[in-house]
Design a protein around this motif. Structure first.
Motif, PDB file in Angstrom:
ATOM      1  N   TYR A  96       0.849  -1.192   0.000  1.00 31.25           N
ATOM      2  CA  TYR A  96       0.000   0.000   0.000  1.00 31.25           C
ATOM      3  C   TYR A  96       0.881   1.237   0.000  1.00 31.25           C
ATOM      4  CZ  TYR A  96      -3.521  -3.443   0.942  1.00 31.25           C
ATOM      5  OH  TYR A  96      -4.350  -4.542   0.819  1.00 31.25           O
ATOM      6  N   GLY A  97       1.231   1.656  -1.211  1.00 32.70           N
ATOM      7  CA  GLY A  97       1.993   2.878  -1.398  1.00 32.70           C
ATOM      8  C   GLY A  97       1.147   3.877  -2.149  1.00 32.70           C
ATOM      9  N   THR A  98       1.706   4.514  -3.173  1.00 29.27           N
ATOM     10  CA  THR A  98       0.920   5.419  -4.013  1.00 29.27           C
ATOM     11  C   THR A  98      -0.273   4.677  -4.589  1.00 29.27           C
ATOM     12  OG1 THR A  98       2.886   6.683  -4.568  1.00 29.27           O
ATOM     13  CG2 THR A  98       0.995   6.924  -6.033  1.00 29.27           C
ATOM     14  N   GLY A  99      -0.002   3.476  -5.122  1.00 27.67           N
ATOM     15  CA  GLY A  99      -1.063   2.558  -5.527  1.00 27.67           C
ATOM     16  C   GLY A  99      -1.025   1.350  -4.612  1.00 27.67           C
ATOM     17  N   CYS A 100      -1.878   0.371  -4.900  1.00 30.59           N
ATOM     18  CA  CYS A 100      -1.867  -0.881  -4.140  1.00 30.59           C
ATOM     19  C   CYS A 100      -1.716  -2.020  -5.125  1.00 30.59           C
ATOM     20  CB  CYS A 100      -3.155  -1.050  -3.338  1.00 30.59           C
ATOM     21  SG  CYS A 100      -3.373  -2.737  -2.708  1.00 30.59           S
ATOM     22  N   PHE A 101      -0.817  -2.959  -4.805  1.00 29.09           N
ATOM     23  CA  PHE A 101      -0.544  -4.053  -5.707  1.00 29.09           C
ATOM     24  C   PHE A 101      -0.428  -5.347  -4.914  1.00 29.09           C
ATOM     25  CE2 PHE A 101       0.900  -0.137  -7.492  1.00 29.09           C
ATOM     26  CZ  PHE A 101       0.489  -0.198  -8.817  1.00 29.09           C
ATOM     27  N   ALA A 102      -1.287  -6.303  -5.268  1.00 26.76           N
ATOM     28  CA  ALA A 102      -1.259  -7.614  -4.633  1.00 26.76           C
ATOM     29  C   ALA A 102      -0.598  -8.603  -5.582  1.00 26.76           C
ATOM     30  CB  ALA A 102      -2.674  -8.066  -4.293  1.00 26.76           C
ATOM     31  N   LEU A 103       0.454  -9.288  -5.104  1.00 29.45           N
ATOM     32  CA  LEU A 103       1.152 -10.298  -5.896  1.00 29.45           C
ATOM     33  C   LEU A 103       1.102 -11.628  -5.170  1.00 29.45           C
ATOM     34  CD1 LEU A 103       2.366  -7.758  -7.381  1.00 29.45           C
ATOM     35  CD2 LEU A 103       4.432  -9.142  -7.693  1.00 29.45           C
ATOM     36  N   LEU A 104       0.773 -12.677  -5.936  1.00 26.25           N
ATOM     37  CA  LEU A 104       0.700 -14.017  -5.394  1.00 26.25           C
ATOM     38  C   LEU A 104       1.658 -14.915  -6.162  1.00 26.25           C
ATOM     39  CD1 LEU A 104      -2.412 -15.904  -4.222  1.00 26.25           C
ATOM     40  CD2 LEU A 104      -0.929 -17.040  -5.866  1.00 26.25           C
ATOM     41  N   ASN A 105       2.584 -15.523  -5.447  1.00 30.34           N
ATOM     42  CA  ASN A 105       3.582 -16.409  -6.038  1.00 30.34           C
ATOM     43  C   ASN A 105       2.880 -17.650  -6.609  1.00 30.34           C
ATOM     44  OD1 ASN A 105       5.589 -18.473  -6.378  1.00 30.34           O
ATOM     45  ND2 ASN A 105       6.932 -17.464  -4.901  1.00 30.34           N
ATOM     46  N   THR A 106       3.101 -17.920  -7.921  1.00 30.38           N
ATOM     47  CA  THR A 106       2.517 -19.108  -8.541  1.00 30.38           C
ATOM     48  C   THR A 106       3.579 -20.138  -8.928  1.00 30.38           C
ATOM     49  OG1 THR A 106       2.521 -18.185 -10.789  1.00 30.38           O
ATOM     50  CG2 THR A 106       0.575 -17.754  -9.430  1.00 30.38           C
ATOM     51  N   GLY A 107       4.824 -19.913  -8.539  1.00 33.28           N
ATOM     52  CA  GLY A 107       5.868 -20.898  -8.785  1.00 33.28           C
ATOM     53  C   GLY A 107       6.445 -20.830 -10.184  1.00 33.28           C
ATOM     54  N   GLU A 108       6.884 -21.967 -10.690  1.00 38.78           N
ATOM     55  CA  GLU A 108       7.605 -22.018 -11.966  1.00 38.78           C
ATOM     56  C   GLU A 108       6.686 -21.905 -13.177  1.00 38.78           C
ATOM     57  OE1 GLU A 108      10.235 -25.367 -12.206  1.00 38.78           O
ATOM     58  OE2 GLU A 108      10.820 -25.195 -10.103  1.00 38.78           O
ATOM     59  N   SER A 109       5.375 -22.021 -12.964  1.00 35.35           N
ATOM     60  CA  SER A 109       4.429 -21.983 -14.084  1.00 35.35           C
ATOM     61  C   SER A 109       3.601 -20.709 -14.049  1.00 35.35           C
ATOM     62  CB  SER A 109       3.498 -23.195 -14.035  1.00 35.35           C
ATOM     63  OG  SER A 109       4.227 -24.397 -14.087  1.00 35.35           O
ATOM     64  N   PRO A 110       3.513 -19.987 -15.172  1.00 33.51           N
ATOM     65  CA  PRO A 110       2.635 -18.808 -15.218  1.00 33.51           C
ATOM     66  C   PRO A 110       1.172 -19.216 -15.231  1.00 33.51           C
ATOM     67  CG  PRO A 110       3.611 -19.226 -17.376  1.00 33.51           C
ATOM     68  CD  PRO A 110       4.226 -20.214 -16.441  1.00 33.51           C
ATOM     69  N   VAL A 111       0.373 -18.608 -14.381  1.00 30.50           N
ATOM     70  CA  VAL A 111      -1.075 -18.855 -14.342  1.00 30.50           C
ATOM     71  C   VAL A 111      -1.752 -17.743 -15.131  1.00 30.50           C
ATOM     72  CG1 VAL A 111      -3.119 -18.971 -12.869  1.00 30.50           C
ATOM     73  CG2 VAL A 111      -0.979 -20.035 -12.108  1.00 30.50           C
ATOM     74  N   MET A 112      -2.438 -18.107 -16.203  1.00 31.19           N
ATOM     75  CA  MET A 112      -3.126 -17.110 -17.026  1.00 31.19           C
ATOM     76  C   MET A 112      -4.523 -16.885 -16.449  1.00 31.19           C
ATOM     77  SD  MET A 112      -0.687 -16.398 -18.986  1.00 31.19           S
ATOM     78  CE  MET A 112      -1.436 -15.259 -20.145  1.00 31.19           C
ATOM     79  N   SER A 113      -4.742 -15.709 -15.929  1.00 31.12           N
ATOM     80  CA  SER A 113      -5.988 -15.377 -15.239  1.00 31.12           C
ATOM     81  C   SER A 113      -7.157 -15.310 -16.215  1.00 31.12           C
ATOM     82  CB  SER A 113      -5.842 -14.035 -14.521  1.00 31.12           C
ATOM     83  OG  SER A 113      -7.081 -13.628 -13.965  1.00 31.12           O
ATOM     84  N   THR A 114      -8.291 -15.780 -15.765  1.00 35.91           N
ATOM     85  CA  THR A 114      -9.541 -15.589 -16.509  1.00 35.91           C
ATOM     86  C   THR A 114     -10.412 -14.529 -15.846  1.00 35.91           C
ATOM     87  OG1 THR A 114     -10.579 -17.424 -15.295  1.00 35.91           O
ATOM     88  CG2 THR A 114      -9.537 -17.963 -17.395  1.00 35.91           C
ATOM     89  N   HIS A 115      -9.840 -13.813 -14.891  1.00 41.22           N
ATOM     90  CA  HIS A 115     -10.601 -12.806 -14.141  1.00 41.22           C
ATOM     91  C   HIS A 115      -9.868 -11.460 -14.110  1.00 41.22           C
ATOM     92  CE1 HIS A 115     -12.375 -16.604 -12.803  1.00 41.22           C
ATOM     93  NE2 HIS A 115     -13.466 -15.905 -12.668  1.00 41.22           N
TER      94      HIS A 115
END
Length: 494
Positions: A262-281
């Motif tokens: 929570y700085g100027t903006g807010c950014f939530a990052l979730l570690n997904t490991g060695e594989s990229p998860v392509m979001s549908t949301h």
């Protein structure tokens, strides 16, 4: 006996900071300078590149001097930076040919809409949406709109960089034009699967490859600061964009680990490991960090204004005298105060991605005052975080806790309301400057101060855990009203 220190440069959206950390995360010294925000047109946000540089340099010199007075020797430098913010400079003079176009800037929204048919291709390669938030359309705008820029670029005389690249160029007196994988992946030009600049994307945005920096791991040899600049030669050995640096600083090294800054903006990052998860949301797929050639991916949700909401109350409409006042004002009201702020000052980010949205305020009466504004601004950040975590859950990545950091989380009321709205535990670390700490950790990893990520994780300390307390009926009523406010804001924008 001399003590070992790591200089962390944290170049943010509203200020430049330098912190000297010890290997255990202890702060020996720090310095910080704010700089001006420029809004030359509706939806435009710019910074003066020379002010970015001067505030960074002055902060570094002050922090180094203070640390050395305590017997500390600086071993290496880590850099973390506001991401996506775009600079183009002349390789011969080192001078930017146009002000830095800030990540919040929306001037290229119409252009992005004009090439919307390429959205699927861009998303598949970069993990990002086709949006003015990212660097590519900003680079194209500069090359097209600044007189002579396109010609100079085609002759190989211009350099593009995110802020990290620009600072490294200046620190090394033009010897190194480099970036790291976490900053490169925020440009809409970097293929996160091949870990290379992508020729098809460069053609799409009409950007010559010669302007791009070399992409390195997050812990690598980025060059050495010139003695003429900092007074001594210090290796630059760690770089990461601010949100990925916070992921490192919070020791989110296992798949499923989640941090929200929570700085100027807010950014939530979730570690997904060695594989990229392509979001549908509508979340972003991004590089979490790259070490020893191995990429760890993350899902990201972006809220464009968080602390900036409070800054607007303070500097824009003079409702607050100082940011800390917001907690006292928020605590003075009940949950049914009725005012909702949808902070679309720079459009709405995830999961809406509407660059045309603008801020809206609902529920005002003649009795509405500073306390309502302050509380609504703080609450909005929590509601938007709930939207991000709901999207992650719907993408198959639910969370049982969130690690928070950034200037806003010093506010106990905010952390408690966040736990109430998310209905999960909120962990606040003892060192809340996770972004700067992450950059220091990366530099120390390359410099041999730490051998493994486990060495880094061993230093993590929790200050406080906030647990949900709010009644579920009250929580749901608030979320329902928030959803109505967002729908109305989007309807007005469209």
């Amino acid at each position: 006996m001399s003590k070992q220190g790591i200089l962390s440069i944290d170049q943010g959206t509203t200020s430049s900071r330098a912190i000297v950390f010890g290997p255990d995360g202890h702060q020996f010294a720090s310095a910080q300078q704010e700089f001006a925000q420029h809004y030359p047109a509706n939806g435009w946000v710019e910074h003066d590149p020379e002010e970015i540089w001067s505030t960074t340099l002055d902060s570094c010199k002050e922090a180094i001097e203070n640390a050395e007075s305590k017997g500390v020797t600086i071993s290496c430098i880590g850099i973390t930076n506001q991401r996506e913010t775009t600079l183009v400079w002349n390789k011969e003079t080192g001078k930017a040919i146009y002000p830095a176009i800030v990540w919040q800037d929306r001037r290229t929204a119409q252009y992005c809409e004009s090439i919307a048919q390429h959205q699927t291709e861009v998303r598949a390669k970069t993990g990002l949406l086709l949006d003015p938030y990212f660097s590519a359309s900003k680079i194209k705008w500069i090359l097209d709109e600044v007189e002579g820029a396109r010609n100079l670029a085609n002759k190989g005389k211009l350099a593009f960089g995110t802020v990290d690249s620009f600072l490294i160029w200046r620190l090394t007196e033009g010897q190194r034009h480099v970036t790291d994988a976490t900053n490169a992946c925020r440009t809409n030009l970097f293929n996160i699967h091949t870990q290379q600049w992508d020729d098809d994307l460069l053609n799409l945005f009409d950007i010559p490859k010669s302007v791009l920096p070399e992409v390195l791991d997050c812990a690598a040899d980025f060059g050495t600061s010139s003695a003429k600049v900092l007074g001594t030669n210090i290796p630059i050995s760690g770089v990461a964009g601010d949100q990925q640096a916070a992921l490192i600083g919070q020791s989110c090294f296992e798949p499923g680990d989640l941090k929200s800054t929570y700085g100027t903006g807010c950014f939530a990052l979730l570690n997904t490991g060695e594989s990229p998860v392509m979001s549908t949301h509508q979340l972003l797929t991004t590089v979490g960090y790259r070490l020893s050639g191995k990429t760890t991916y993350a899902l990201e949700g972006a809220i464009f204004t968080a602390g900036a909401n409070i800054q607007w109350l303070r500097d824009g409409i003079n409702v607050l005298q100082h940011a800390k006042q917001s907690q006292v004002l928020a605590e003075s009201l009940d949950y049914d105060h009725g005012v909702f702020l949808v902070p679309g000052f720079a459009g709405l980010g995830a999961p809406h991605w509407n660059p045309n949205a603008r801020a809206s305020l609902f529920g005002m009466t003649r009795g509405t005052g500073p306390a309502h504004f302050a509380r609504a601004a703080l609450e909005a950040v929590c509601y938007q975080t709930h939207e991000l975590l709901t999207a992650m859950k719907n993408d198959g990545m639910p969370s049982t806790k969130v690690r928070v950091d950034g200037g806003m989380v010093a506010n106990d009321w905010l952390c408690q309301f966040l736990a109430d709205i998310l209905q999960i535990d909120v962990h606040r670390p003892k060192i809340m400057e996770s972004t700067a700490l992450g950059a220091a950790y990366l530099a120390g990893l390359q410099n041999g101060i730490y051998n493994t990520l486990d060495d880094i994780a061993a230093h993590k300390q929790i200050d406080r855990v906030f647990k949900p307390e709010l009644g579920l009926q009250t929580r749901q009523r608030l979320l329902n009203k928030w959803e109505l406010a967002v729908k109305a804001t989007l309807a007005f924008a469209n």
